[in-house]
Design a protein around this motif. Structure first.
Motif, PDB file in Angstrom:
ATOM      1  N   ASP A   1       0.839  -1.196   0.000  1.00 40.48           N
ATOM      2  CA  ASP A   1       0.000   0.000   0.000  1.00 40.48           C
ATOM      3  C   ASP A   1       0.877   1.250   0.000  1.00 40.48           C
ATOM      4  O   ASP A   1       1.819   1.359   0.776  1.00 40.48           O
ATOM      5  N   ASN A   2       0.544   2.202  -0.866  1.00 37.76           N
ATOM      6  CA  ASN A   2       1.328   3.430  -1.010  1.00 37.76           C
ATOM      7  C   ASN A   2       0.656   4.626  -0.332  1.00 37.76           C
ATOM      8  O   ASN A   2       1.086   5.758  -0.510  1.00 37.76           O
ATOM      9  N   SER A   3      -0.396   4.370   0.467  1.00 37.46           N
ATOM     10  CA  SER A   3      -1.223   5.466   0.966  1.00 37.46           C
ATOM     11  C   SER A   3      -0.511   6.354   1.979  1.00 37.46           C
ATOM     12  O   SER A   3      -0.919   7.497   2.193  1.00 37.46           O
ATOM     13  N   ARG A   4       0.563   5.876   2.615  1.00 32.94           N
ATOM     14  CA  ARG A   4       1.234   6.729   3.596  1.00 32.94           C
ATOM     15  C   ARG A   4       1.868   7.960   2.946  1.00 32.94           C
ATOM     16  O   ARG A   4       2.148   8.944   3.621  1.00 32.94           O
ATOM     17  N   LEU A   5       2.083   7.916   1.613  1.00 30.39           N
ATOM     18  CA  LEU A   5       2.621   9.082   0.924  1.00 30.39           C
ATOM     19  C   LEU A   5       1.637  10.245   0.907  1.00 30.39           C
ATOM     20  O   LEU A   5       2.008  11.372   0.612  1.00 30.39           O
ATOM     21  N   HIS A   6       0.365   9.985   1.196  1.00 35.95           N
ATOM     22  CA  HIS A   6      -0.662  11.013   1.074  1.00 35.95           C
ATOM     23  C   HIS A   6      -0.551  12.087   2.153  1.00 35.95           C
ATOM     24  O   HIS A   6      -1.098  13.178   1.986  1.00 35.95           O
TER      25      HIS A   6
ATOM     26  N   HIS B   1       3.144  10.641  -8.170  1.00 35.52           N
ATOM     27  CA  HIS B   1       2.963   9.191  -8.044  1.00 35.52           C
ATOM     28  C   HIS B   1       1.580   8.846  -8.580  1.00 35.52           C
ATOM     29  O   HIS B   1       0.592   9.530  -8.266  1.00 35.52           O
ATOM     30  N   LEU B   2       1.490   7.765  -9.355  1.00 38.02           N
ATOM     31  CA  LEU B   2       0.204   7.301  -9.850  1.00 38.02           C
ATOM     32  C   LEU B   2      -0.071   5.916  -9.267  1.00 38.02           C
ATOM     33  O   LEU B   2       0.754   5.007  -9.388  1.00 38.02           O
ATOM     34  N   ASP B   3      -1.238   5.778  -8.602  1.00 36.18           N
ATOM     35  CA  ASP B   3      -1.596   4.549  -7.910  1.00 36.18           C
ATOM     36  C   ASP B   3      -2.926   4.001  -8.418  1.00 36.18           C
ATOM     37  O   ASP B   3      -3.782   4.752  -8.914  1.00 36.18           O
TER      38      ASP B   3
ATOM     39  N   VAL C   1      -6.804   0.124  -0.561  1.00 41.30           N
ATOM     40  CA  VAL C   1      -5.382  -0.165  -0.754  1.00 41.30           C
ATOM     41  C   VAL C   1      -4.898   0.508  -2.034  1.00 41.30           C
ATOM     42  O   VAL C   1      -5.535   0.397  -3.087  1.00 41.30           O
ATOM     43  N   CYS C   2      -3.777   1.213  -1.946  1.00 42.95           N
ATOM     44  CA  CYS C   2      -3.217   1.936  -3.088  1.00 42.95           C
ATOM     45  C   CYS C   2      -2.015   1.173  -3.635  1.00 42.95           C
ATOM     46  O   CYS C   2      -0.959   1.120  -2.990  1.00 42.95           O
TER      47      CYS C   2
END
Length: 597
Positions: free
Chosen positions: A425-430, A469-471, A478-479
Motif C-alpha cells: 500500500d502506497n497510501s502513507r505518501l498522502h 505518483h500514480l496509484d 489499498v493503493c
C-alpha cells in the motif's frame, strides 16, 4: 562444456583485454565439439567470475545455450576485472573494443563466423554501443539486450533534472567493490590459465582505486551543482539514443526486454520506437505512427519486472535460444512471429500484443485536477488554488525504494516465496501531499504507454520540485503504486524536436532540455507551466478501482537535489491552479483490454 580462461585479446591501441571462452565438448572424450557453432559474446564490467548477486546481471557462463551448440565468450571491459587499460563508463574506447572483439570472436576455432550478444544492464547497453559501431557487414547479426538504457541522464541519473544521488553513489560503490573482488577471484582461481593480476594484492587495491577515481569526482561534481549536474558532454558519452539509427543501418536483429519497474523503465520503449522508425526511414526521435509497418527483426517485451528479476518464471533462456537459433543458425522453425511489441500489464497475467509505440489503441485521455481532490474528464469552469509547501523528505515509497535499489529485495524475497514490495500500500505518501482520484472505473481498463502531468502553478521561490505518483486504488482503499515522475522547475524547457505532441498541441511525452544553458530560474509569483514526464507503464484497472495522483515535492530518500538546488528550494510554497482558464491536468493512455489481447 570446456573453458579457456583469460585469453589475451589485443586491441588496436595495444590494450589487452581478457576473455573466458566456454565451448561445447564431446561428452565421451571431453574434447571440443567440431561445430561449427555461432559465438555469443558478453562484455562485462562486473567481472567474469562475479559473485552473486552481481552474477545475476553480469556473470556467466550459460550452460543451457552452450550445450545446445554455442561458443560463449565473456570479456572484462577495459579497466575492469582482468583486462588492462583505464575504465570510462561507455567511453568511445569501449564501443571500438566491442567491434574489435566481435571480429576476434568470429574467428575462434570451431566458430561459424556469426556472432550474437546478450546480457543484462551494463552488458545490454554495451550491446547497443557495439551494434552501432560494427558496420553493415559485421559478423554481429543479432543481440538480446535485457534492461538497457536509452539516455542515462534522463533514465536513471536524474528524473526531470532532479538527481538520483543515492542511486548514482551506490552504483559507483558497487563498481569499486567488484573491481576489488573480481581481480581477487582471478588471482585465487585454480588452474593453469594466465594470471594477469600477477602484481598480487597491491594490483588488486589499485584497480579499486582506479574505479573510485572515475566515479567519486563525477559524484562530487553533481553534488556541487557543476556541469555533471546538467545534461552535456559527461552524459553524451553514455547516451545510446543517437546511435540507434546506426544499429538499424547495420541490419542487426534486436530483441529488447524491459520492465515496468526497471531502473530503465523509460528507456526500453523509446529504444524500440527509435529502432523501428529508423528501420523504415522515419525520424528516430518521433513517436511511431498508427498503422506504421514494423520490422520483425526489432522486438520488445515488457513485463512487471525490476532490474534484477526472475521474470515471474518466464524461461528467458528458451527465448534467447530461439532468437539466436533463427538469426545465427538460419533455423526457420525457431523464428518468432506475430506482434513485435508484447507486454504484460501490472495486475494481469495475460500477454498483450501490438506493433506501435505509443500504442494506438490506448487513447490519450485528459483528466483535470479539481478542487474537490478529483480527477475528472470534465473541465472545471471555476478556478481554485491548492497549496503545496516544499518538503525535502517524507514517507518512503516502497516501489521507488525497490526500483532504485534495482529490485534486489524483491528478487530475494520472491525467490524465497515471499511477496514483492511493489504490491504494498502506497497510501502513507498522502500525508502532507495533494491527492486527486478518478471515479471508479465501470469496466476493465488498460493503462498503457507514456503519461504526462501538466501543472500550472505559482511559487514564491526561484526553484520548484514536483514529484507525481500514480496509484491504483482498490475498493477497500489499498493503493497499489504503478509509476511516478518528477521535474525540477528550472529544467522545464521543452525540446520541440523530441517532445511528442497530440494533434491539438497537448504534450503526450515531454522531452526537457536539461543543459545548464537552458536552465531557467522560476520567477516568484509568476504563473508557470510544468510538463512532467511520468514514466510509462502498463496496468490493468479492474472494475470498481480508481486511479489516484499523489503530488509531493520529494521522493525520499532517492531524489536528492544538489547543494545549490536545495538552497533555492528551501521554504518554498507552491499554489497549483485547478480548473479555470489555466487548468492542471493529467494525460493517461487508456484502452479496452480486449483490443490488445
Amino acid at each position: 562444456m570446456g573453458v579457456r580462461r583469460n585469453l589475451a585479446v589485443e586491441m588496436s591501441d595495444g590494450v589487452v583485454l581478457r576473455a573466458d571462452v566456454h565451448f561445447p565438448t564431446v561428452p565421451e572424450t571431453g574434447q571440443p565439439a567440431p561445430g561449427p557453432f555461432p559465438v555469443l559474446l558478453s562484455l562485462t564490467p562486473y567481472g567474469k567470475l562475479a559473485p552473486p548477486p552481481a552474477a545475476q546481471i553480469g556473470g556467466g557462463p550459460t550452460p543451457r545455450l552452450i550445450r545446445r551448440g554455442y561458443i560463449e565468450v565473456m570479456v572484462d571491459v577495459r579497466g575492469t576485472g582482468a583486462s588492462g587499460g583505464s575504465f570510462e563508463m561507455f567511453g568511445p574506447d569501449q564501443a571500438r573494443d566491442g567491434a574489435e572483439v566481435v571480429t576476434w570472436a568470429s574467428k575462434l576455432p570451431n566458430s561459424n563466423g556469426r556472432v550474437g550478444m546478450f546480457g543484462i544492464s551494463y552488458l545490454a547497453i554495451n550491446q547497443l554501443f557495439t551494434a552501432a559501431a560494427v558496420g553493415p557487414d559485421s559478423p554481429l547479426k543479432a543481440i538480446f539486450p535485457v534492461m538497457a538504457a536509452n539516455d542515462f541522464y534522463r533514465d536513471v541519473a536524474t528524473m526531470g533534472g532532479a538527481t538520483h544521488m543515492h542511486a548514482v553513489r551506490g552504483y559507483g560503490a558497487v563498481y569499486a567493490l567488484l573491481n576489488v573482488v573480481n581481480p581477487t577471484l582471478e588471482f585465487l582461481a585454480r588452474g593453469t590459465h594466465p594470471r594477469p593480476r600477477a602484481g598480487g594484492l597491491a594490483a588488486v587495491r589499485q584497480r579499486g582505486r582506479d574505479q573510485r577515481k572515475y566515479f567519486w569526482p563525477l559524484i562530487s561534481e553533481v553534488r556541487a551543482g557543476g556541469e555533471a549536474a546538467y545534461d552535456g558532454p559527461v552524459w553524451d558519452r553514455m547516451r545510446v539514443d543517437p546511435l540507434l539509427p546506426a544499429i538499424a543501418a547495420n541490419n542487426v536483429a534486436v530483441f529488447l526486454v524491459g520492465g515496468w519497474h526497471d531502473a530503465f523503465q523509460r528507456g526500453a520503449p523509446l529504444n524500440y520506437a527509435a529502432l523501428q522508425n529508423a528501420s523504415v526511414g522515419r525520424p528516430a526521435s518521433a513517436p511511431m505512427e498508427p498503422g506504421q509497418s514494423a520490422v520483425d527483426r526489432i522486438r520488445l517485451m515488457m513485463g512487471p519486472w525490476y532490474h534484477v528479476s526472475d521474470f515471474d518464471g518466464l524461461r528467458m533462456q528458451d527465448l534467447q535460444l530461439r532468437w539466436f537459433d533463427h538469426w545465427l543458425k538460419d533455423d526457420e522453425s525457431a523464428a518468432i512471429s506475430g506482434s513485435t511489441f508484447t507486454f504484460q500489464a501490472l495486475g494481469d497475467r495475460r500477454w498483450y500484443h501490438t506493433r506501435e509505440y505509443p500504442i494506438p489503441e490506448a487513447a490519450p485521455t485528459r483528466f483535470y485536477l479539481s478542487h474537490a481532490g478529483r480527477l475528472t474528464v470534465d473541465a472545471q469552469e471555476e478556478q481554485s488554488l491548492a497549496a503545496l509547501p516544499y518538503r525535502s523528505r517524507g514517507p518512503a515509497s516502497g516501489r521507488s525504494f525497490e526500483q532504485w535499489s534495482l529490485g534486489l529485495n524483491s528478487y530475494v524475497t520472491s525467490s524465497a516465496g515471499g511477496r514483492t514490495r511493489h504490491d504494498q500500500d502506497n497510501s502513507r505518501l498522502h500525508r502532507g501531499a495533494l491527492t486527486y482520484t478518478t471515479e471508479p472505473f465501470d469496466s476493465p481498463t488498460l493503462l498503457a504507454g507514456p503519461i504526462t502531468l501538466t501543472v500550472q502553478a505559482t511559487a514564491d521561490t526561484t526553484e520548484t520540485l514536483w514529484v507525481a505518483h500514480l496509484d491504483d486504488v482498490a475498493p477497500e482503499g489499498v493503493c497499489r503504486p504503478l509509476t511516478m515522475g518528477a521535474l525540477l522547475g528550472s529544467h522545464r524547457e521543452l525540446d520541440p524536436e523530441r517532445t511528442w505532441y497530440l494533434p491539438d498541441g497537448t504534450v503526450l511525452r515531454p522531452h526537457h532540455i536539461s543543459t545548464r544553458a537552458a536552465a531557467r530560474p522560476v520567477e516568484p509569483g509568476q504563473l508557470t507551466r510544468y510538463d512532467i514526464e511520468v514514466f510509462p507503464t502498463a496496468a490493468l484497472i479492474a472494475p470498481g478501482h480508481q486511479l489516484r495522483l499523489t503530488l509531493t515535492t520529494y521522493d525520499f530518500p532517492h531524489l536528492v537535489p544538489n547543494v545549490p538546488t536545495r538552497r533555492a528550494l528551501a521554504g518554498g510554497l507552491y499554489h497549483l491552479h485547478q480548473g479555470g482558464p489555466t487548468p492542471s491536468f493529467l494525460v493517461l493512455p487508456l484502452a479496452d483490454p480486449e483490443a490488445l489481447d
